[in-house]
Design an enzyme around this catalytic site. Structure first.
Site, short mmCIF file in Angstrom:
data_model
loop_
_atom_site.label_atom_id
_atom_site.label_comp_id
_atom_site.label_asym_id
_atom_site.label_seq_id
_atom_site.Cartn_x
_atom_site.Cartn_y
_atom_site.Cartn_z
N ARG A 61 -2.93 -14.40 -7.56
CA ARG A 61 -3.11 -15.82 -7.25
C ARG A 61 -4.56 -16.20 -6.98
O ARG A 61 -4.92 -17.38 -7.00
CB ARG A 61 -2.18 -16.25 -6.10
N GLU A 98 3.47 -3.60 4.30
CA GLU A 98 4.66 -3.56 5.15
C GLU A 98 5.59 -2.43 4.70
O GLU A 98 6.11 -1.67 5.52
CB GLU A 98 5.36 -4.91 5.07
P1 AMP Z 1 -1.93 -10.61 3.34
O1 AMP Z 1 -2.49 -9.32 2.83
O2 AMP Z 1 -0.84 -10.40 4.35
O3 AMP Z 1 -3.02 -11.52 3.88
O4 AMP Z 1 -1.23 -11.38 2.12
C1 AMP Z 1 -1.23 -10.85 0.82
C2 AMP Z 1 -0.94 -11.88 -0.23
O5 AMP Z 1 0.39 -12.31 -0.12
C3 AMP Z 1 -1.82 -13.13 -0.18
O6 AMP Z 1 -2.82 -12.99 -1.14
C4 AMP Z 1 -0.89 -14.26 -0.55
O7 AMP Z 1 -1.04 -14.58 -1.92
C5 AMP Z 1 0.50 -13.69 -0.34
N1 AMP Z 1 1.20 -14.27 0.82
C6 AMP Z 1 1.47 -13.67 1.99
N2 AMP Z 1 2.16 -14.46 2.82
C7 AMP Z 1 2.33 -15.63 2.16
C8 AMP Z 1 2.95 -16.89 2.47
N3 AMP Z 1 3.56 -17.11 3.65
N4 AMP Z 1 2.91 -17.86 1.56
C9 AMP Z 1 2.29 -17.66 0.37
N5 AMP Z 1 1.71 -16.51 0.00
C10 AMP Z 1 1.71 -15.51 0.88
#
Ligand code: AMP
Length: 174
Positions: A61, A98
């Site tokens: 994304r 996770e």
């Molecule tokens: P993180 O490593 O936890 O910051 O998140 C990894 C990826 O997951 C990010 O690049 C987002 O594209 C996606 N992501 C995680 N949580 C969400 C959410 N609540 N809504 C949309 N995309 C999410």
């Protein structure tokens, strides 16, 4: 377009991809040219004077706005990809998710120690993915790392993951 109008174009999808997660769906904003212009203009305003030499996008994304900004800044785009997708020699880093472990890669010749980079992803949740990307980018000895998100989920405190010398900015906060 105002920030509130942009926010009203971001769709909440409940229980996606797993129960308990409220997924911030940006596709509804990307299809609106007013929102795209807002993202492009605000990102450009933040980074136009920073001497950025490469814009890096995180698969997948992060591949939407990173090239748009790169074009506007007049600099190239570099993809960070999941393991096994880049065709030439790579440098990789693994990080805990996770469930299990993930690996992301950059081409070995993607960056040099002269680069000032902006790393972009659509959303900051826990920050695990972006932290790993910054660790990977540091291996190239770049001069400076800026980090950008369209959306930040403040309550998850993801920005606390980053070293103090990394500038983190998000356009929209929840
Ligand atoms: P993180 O490593 O936890 O910051 O998140 C990894 C990826 O997951 C990010 O690049 C987002 O594209 C996606 N992501 C995680 N949580 C969400 C959410 N609540 N809504 C949309 N995309 C999410």
């Amino acid at each position: 377009m105002t920030i509130e109008e942009v926010k009203s174009n971001i769709r909440d999808v409940i229980d996606f991809p797993i129960p308990g997660i409220v997924f911030k769906d940006l596709t509804t904003a990307f299809k609106n040219p007013g929102c795209m212009k807002y993202f492009e203009d605000e990102m450009y305003r933040l980074y136009k004077d920073k001497g950025i030499t490469k814009v890096i996008g995180i698969e997948s994304r992060g591949f939407i706005m990173a090239p748009v900004l790169g074009n506007k800044l007049g600099v190239g785009f570099v993809p960070v990809r999941k393991k096994g997708k880049l065709p030439a020699e790579t440098i990789e880093v693994s990080y805990a998710k996770e469930y299990g472990v993930d690996v992301i890669e950059l081409h070995k010749d993607a960056l040099t120690s002269d680069d000032v980079v902006l790393v972009h992803d659509d959303l900051l949740a826990t920050g695990g993915t972006m932290k790993a990307a910054c660790e990977l980018i540091r291996k190239f000895g770049v001069k400076k790392i800026y980090v950008n998100f369209l959306v930040e989920l403040d309550f998850l405190k993801g920005r606390e993951q980053f070293d103090k010398d990394i500038m983190v900015d998000s356009l929209i906060h929840y």
